[in-house]
Design a protein around this motif. Structure first.
Motif, PDB file in Angstrom:
ATOM      1  N   LEU A 281       0.821  -1.208   0.000  1.00 44.84           N
ATOM      2  CA  LEU A 281       0.000   0.000   0.000  1.00 44.84           C
ATOM      3  C   LEU A 281       0.858   1.262   0.000  1.00 44.84           C
ATOM      4  CD1 LEU A 281      -2.767  -1.056   2.557  1.00 44.84           C
ATOM      5  CD2 LEU A 281      -3.079  -0.702   0.107  1.00 44.84           C
ATOM      6  N   SER A 282       1.886   1.273   0.837  1.00 43.19           N
ATOM      7  CA  SER A 282       2.741   2.463   0.912  1.00 43.19           C
ATOM      8  C   SER A 282       3.557   2.656  -0.354  1.00 43.19           C
ATOM      9  CB  SER A 282       3.667   2.369   2.122  1.00 43.19           C
ATOM     10  OG  SER A 282       4.529   1.245   2.007  1.00 43.19           O
ATOM     11  N   SER A 283       3.715   1.591  -1.139  1.00 42.27           N
ATOM     12  CA  SER A 283       4.451   1.701  -2.405  1.00 42.27           C
ATOM     13  C   SER A 283       3.588   2.260  -3.529  1.00 42.27           C
ATOM     14  CB  SER A 283       4.996   0.330  -2.819  1.00 42.27           C
ATOM     15  OG  SER A 283       5.868  -0.178  -1.836  1.00 42.27           O
ATOM     16  N   GLY A 284       2.306   2.477  -3.261  1.00 39.89           N
ATOM     17  CA  GLY A 284       1.426   3.050  -4.260  1.00 39.89           C
ATOM     18  C   GLY A 284       0.678   2.041  -5.098  1.00 39.89           C
ATOM     19  N   VAL A 285       0.723   0.764  -4.718  1.00 38.31           N
ATOM     20  CA  VAL A 285      -0.023  -0.246  -5.466  1.00 38.31           C
ATOM     21  C   VAL A 285      -1.524  -0.021  -5.241  1.00 38.31           C
ATOM     22  CG1 VAL A 285      -0.382  -2.717  -5.818  1.00 38.31           C
ATOM     23  CG2 VAL A 285       1.880  -1.858  -5.181  1.00 38.31           C
ATOM     24  N   GLU A 286      -2.316  -0.146  -6.326  1.00 41.47           N
ATOM     25  CA  GLU A 286      -3.756   0.075  -6.212  1.00 41.47           C
ATOM     26  C   GLU A 286      -4.366  -0.877  -5.183  1.00 41.47           C
ATOM     27  OE1 GLU A 286      -2.139  -0.459  -8.922  1.00 41.47           O
ATOM     28  OE2 GLU A 286      -2.481   1.156 -10.365  1.00 41.47           O
TER      29      GLU A 286
ATOM     30  N   ARG B 122      -3.986  -9.811  -4.331  1.00 40.55           N
ATOM     31  CA  ARG B 122      -2.793 -10.580  -3.964  1.00 40.55           C
ATOM     32  C   ARG B 122      -2.880 -11.105  -2.531  1.00 40.55           C
ATOM     33  NH1 ARG B 122       2.549  -7.595  -6.601  1.00 40.55           N
ATOM     34  NH2 ARG B 122       1.769  -7.531  -8.758  1.00 40.55           N
ATOM     35  N   ALA B 123      -3.483 -10.324  -1.645  1.00 42.86           N
ATOM     36  CA  ALA B 123      -3.591 -10.748  -0.240  1.00 42.86           C
ATOM     37  C   ALA B 123      -4.687 -11.783  -0.036  1.00 42.86           C
ATOM     38  CB  ALA B 123      -3.842  -9.535   0.652  1.00 42.86           C
ATOM     39  N   GLY B 124      -5.629 -11.884  -0.973  1.00 42.63           N
ATOM     40  CA  GLY B 124      -6.649 -12.906  -0.868  1.00 42.63           C
ATOM     41  C   GLY B 124      -7.834 -12.521  -0.019  1.00 42.63           C
ATOM     42  N   HIS B 125      -8.190 -11.229   0.007  1.00 44.79           N
ATOM     43  CA  HIS B 125      -9.434 -10.835   0.656  1.00 44.79           C
ATOM     44  C   HIS B 125     -10.068  -9.698  -0.121  1.00 44.79           C
ATOM     45  CE1 HIS B 125      -6.931  -7.695   2.221  1.00 44.79           C
ATOM     46  NE2 HIS B 125      -6.372  -8.429   3.145  1.00 44.79           N
ATOM     47  N   SER B 126     -11.219  -9.230   0.322  1.00 41.43           N
ATOM     48  CA  SER B 126     -11.969  -8.218  -0.419  1.00 41.43           C
ATOM     49  C   SER B 126     -11.390  -6.832  -0.179  1.00 41.43           C
ATOM     50  CB  SER B 126     -13.437  -8.240   0.008  1.00 41.43           C
ATOM     51  OG  SER B 126     -13.565  -7.835   1.358  1.00 41.43           O
ATOM     52  N   VAL B 127     -11.771  -5.910  -1.072  1.00 43.11           N
ATOM     53  CA  VAL B 127     -11.339  -4.519  -0.910  1.00 43.11           C
ATOM     54  C   VAL B 127     -11.944  -3.931   0.365  1.00 43.11           C
ATOM     55  CG1 VAL B 127     -11.376  -2.227  -1.953  1.00 43.11           C
ATOM     56  CG2 VAL B 127     -11.084  -4.236  -3.396  1.00 43.11           C
ATOM     57  N   ALA B 128     -13.180  -4.337   0.694  1.00 46.42           N
ATOM     58  CA  ALA B 128     -13.819  -3.832   1.912  1.00 46.42           C
ATOM     59  C   ALA B 128     -13.021  -4.216   3.150  1.00 46.42           C
ATOM     60  CB  ALA B 128     -15.250  -4.371   2.004  1.00 46.42           C
ATOM     61  N   VAL B 129     -12.550  -5.452   3.199  1.00 47.06           N
ATOM     62  CA  VAL B 129     -11.724  -5.892   4.332  1.00 47.06           C
ATOM     63  C   VAL B 129     -10.414  -5.115   4.350  1.00 47.06           C
ATOM     64  CG1 VAL B 129     -10.441  -7.851   5.286  1.00 47.06           C
ATOM     65  CG2 VAL B 129     -12.770  -8.177   4.451  1.00 47.06           C
ATOM     66  N   LEU B 130      -9.841  -4.907   3.183  1.00 47.37           N
ATOM     67  CA  LEU B 130      -8.585  -4.154   3.110  1.00 47.37           C
ATOM     68  C   LEU B 130      -8.753  -2.765   3.714  1.00 47.37           C
ATOM     69  CD1 LEU B 130      -5.638  -4.167   1.797  1.00 47.37           C
ATOM     70  CD2 LEU B 130      -6.704  -2.840  -0.016  1.00 47.37           C
ATOM     71  N   PHE B 131      -9.810  -2.071   3.326  1.00 45.15           N
ATOM     72  CA  PHE B 131     -10.024  -0.718   3.832  1.00 45.15           C
ATOM     73  C   PHE B 131     -10.312  -0.718   5.331  1.00 45.15           C
ATOM     74  CE2 PHE B 131     -11.497   0.853  -0.571  1.00 45.15           C
ATOM     75  CZ  PHE B 131     -10.186   1.145  -0.906  1.00 45.15           C
ATOM     76  N   ARG B 132     -11.037  -1.756   5.813  1.00 42.51           N
ATOM     77  CA  ARG B 132     -11.376  -1.778   7.237  1.00 42.51           C
ATOM     78  C   ARG B 132     -10.182  -2.135   8.110  1.00 42.51           C
ATOM     79  NH1 ARG B 132     -14.914  -5.627   7.236  1.00 42.51           N
ATOM     80  NH2 ARG B 132     -13.742  -7.251   8.306  1.00 42.51           N
TER      81      ARG B 132
END
Length: 457
Positions: free
Chosen positions: A406-411, A418-428
């Motif tokens: 995330l800190s490297s600027g990857v969308e 790549r992490a294997g979970h949803s965008v909602a989980v990522l944001f939370r």
């Protein structure tokens, strides 16, 4: 069952038999009769039938009984119903889900009792219910005496499942789901998971005819204030600290050198430890130069031999929240490619192709790699950092991987994939890491605004 609203109830007639008073009635076209010793008993049953018919209650054609009486006759205790529910779910559930089901039922069942007189202490109750009452694999075994006494107590004291028609009782059950065994508030995710299981068990009771309807939607209840689910940056090592920790793992002799690439997969590929346990050589693309690729398609969580079908400590499952055949490709940097190539060259692979194994060829255990990780923390971190929550678990390497991406600027969409979970989980879960890029984002916005203010040449 076949139901009918066409009911005829005749007067009591007396006959010269041992039970002389006979009640006759008809449901649809099917006649029924029942004999009683006294006229009072017969008149009481007749009054019940007439009241149910006038209330518009359907009657079962086969038994001749109104729905309310049939449900009461067929009712079973909550303890027995919970065991039937567990048995129904068992065959199609992985080992970790079986443990979750048992934990939820062990939390609910102590609330659904007639009284608490003679109930054992909470820890003994939880151990007996979790480990024996709701573990199908142990139903053929004889429990220890102290647990056997607890289970017998619940068989006697458990309320009927129909008692859940009382909304206040349902509220007490829901409140119990919010507390840990020590009385503290459980995490929101744990409460939601247990409530979902309880809801499914109640729906199963409705399907079985033990309840007329599901009472949960009628109860005004909400989750307590959520416990923090975000990852604390203070627990997550930065790239320099992660490199020092991996170096401290390698420095622990043969055992450490064997596990260095194991921890490297967690850090550089953001893999879950259970995904790395069963990683095979054929799942890895390891070129001599440049980036490689891991094809993650199986997870081997340690659930305990008591919960698996084959008696092995590790279950065999597909990827978390994915279908059994799903594959998650994760590009890996040259650093991890080099670690894995060296590992294969130095240690080879197991007969089934696994990269990581114990000295006896078994699956690596949490206790084993946990010891190596604890020593690495003591060596790589300062005394203050080692005494804190910094990199307390190997799982923090996965958090470090995601935060680095995330800190490297990857969308975020690509990071979540790549992490294997949803965008909602990522944001939370990683909200605090997303917030740390405000300065960089502001600089990009300012640069774009300056472009718009600059007049064309």
């Amino acid at each position: 069952m076949e139901w009918s609203y066409t009911v005829r109830v005749w007067s009591i007639r007396k006959r010269p038999y041992r039970k002389p008073y006979q009640l006759r009635w008809q449901v649809g076209t099917r006649p029924h009769s029942e004999s009683f010793l006294t006229s009072g008993l017969a008149e009481s049953r007749r009054a019940q039938f007439i009241t149910a018919a006038r209330a518009g209650e359907p009657f079962d054609v086969e038994s001749g009984l109104p729905k309310s009486m049939l449900r009461e006759q067929q009712n079973v205790s909550w303890y027995e119903h919970a065991r039937q529910y567990i048995e129904m779910k068992w065959a199609h559930s992985p080992a970790s889900t079986r443990k979750t089901l048992a934990e939820a039922m062990a939390t609910v069942t102590p609330v659904l009792v007639r009284d608490t007189k003679g109930m054992a202490d909470p820890r003994t109750v939880r151990a007996a219910l979790y480990g024996w009452a709701f573990n199908v694999n142990r139903w053929d075994e004889e429990p220890p005496p102290e647990f056997k006494a607890v289970l017998s107590w619940f068989e006697r004291k458990s309320k009927p499942t129909s008692a859940l028609a009382d909304r206040m009782l349902v509220r007490r059950v829901l409140d119990a789901l919010t507390r840990k065994l020590d009385g503290s508030t459980a995490a929101s995710s744990t409460i939601r998971r247990k409530r979902a299981i309880f809801h499914n068990a109640v729906v199963y009771a409705v399907d079985a005819g033990l309840l007329a309807e599901n009472p949960l939607p009628q109860v005004r209840w909400k989750l307590p204030e959520p416990v923090e689910e975000e990852i604390d940056p203070a627990c997550v090592p930065d790239p320099e600290q992660a490199a020092e920790l991996l170096a401290a793992v390698r420095a622990q002799g043969q055992r450490g050198r064997h596990l260095a690439a194991f921890f490297g997969c967690i850090y550089y590929a953001g893999a879950r430890p259970a995904e790395v346990v069963g990683l095979r050589r054929e799942d890895c693309r390891l070129p001599r130069r440049g980036w490689g690729l891991l094809q993650l398609q199986e997870t081997r969580p340690r659930a305990g031999a008591a919960w698996t079908n084959d008696g092995e400590a590790h279950d065999r499952r597909g990827l978390k929240h994915r279908s059994r055949k799903a594959v998650r490709p994760v590009p890996i940097p040259p650093e991890l490619v080099a670690m894995l190539r060296w590992h294969v060259s130095a240690h080879g692979v197991a007969p089934d192709g696994r990269l990581f194994r114990t000295l006896r060829g078994g699956l690596v255990q949490e206790s084993g790699y946990g010891e190596v990780w604890a020593r690495a923390r003591e060596k790589a971190l300062t005394p203050a950092a080692a005494a804190s929550l910094m990199a307390k678990r190997p799982y923090e390497l996965r958090h470090a991987a995601v935060s680095t991406w995330l800190s490297s600027g990857v969308e975020p969409q690509l990071v979540a994939k790549r992490a294997g979970h949803s965008v909602a989980v990522l944001f939370r879960v990683y909200a605090k890491f997303l917030g740390n890029s405000d300065d960089a984002a502001n600089a990009k916005i300012s640069a774009r605004l300056r472009e718009r203010r600059t007049p064309p040449a």
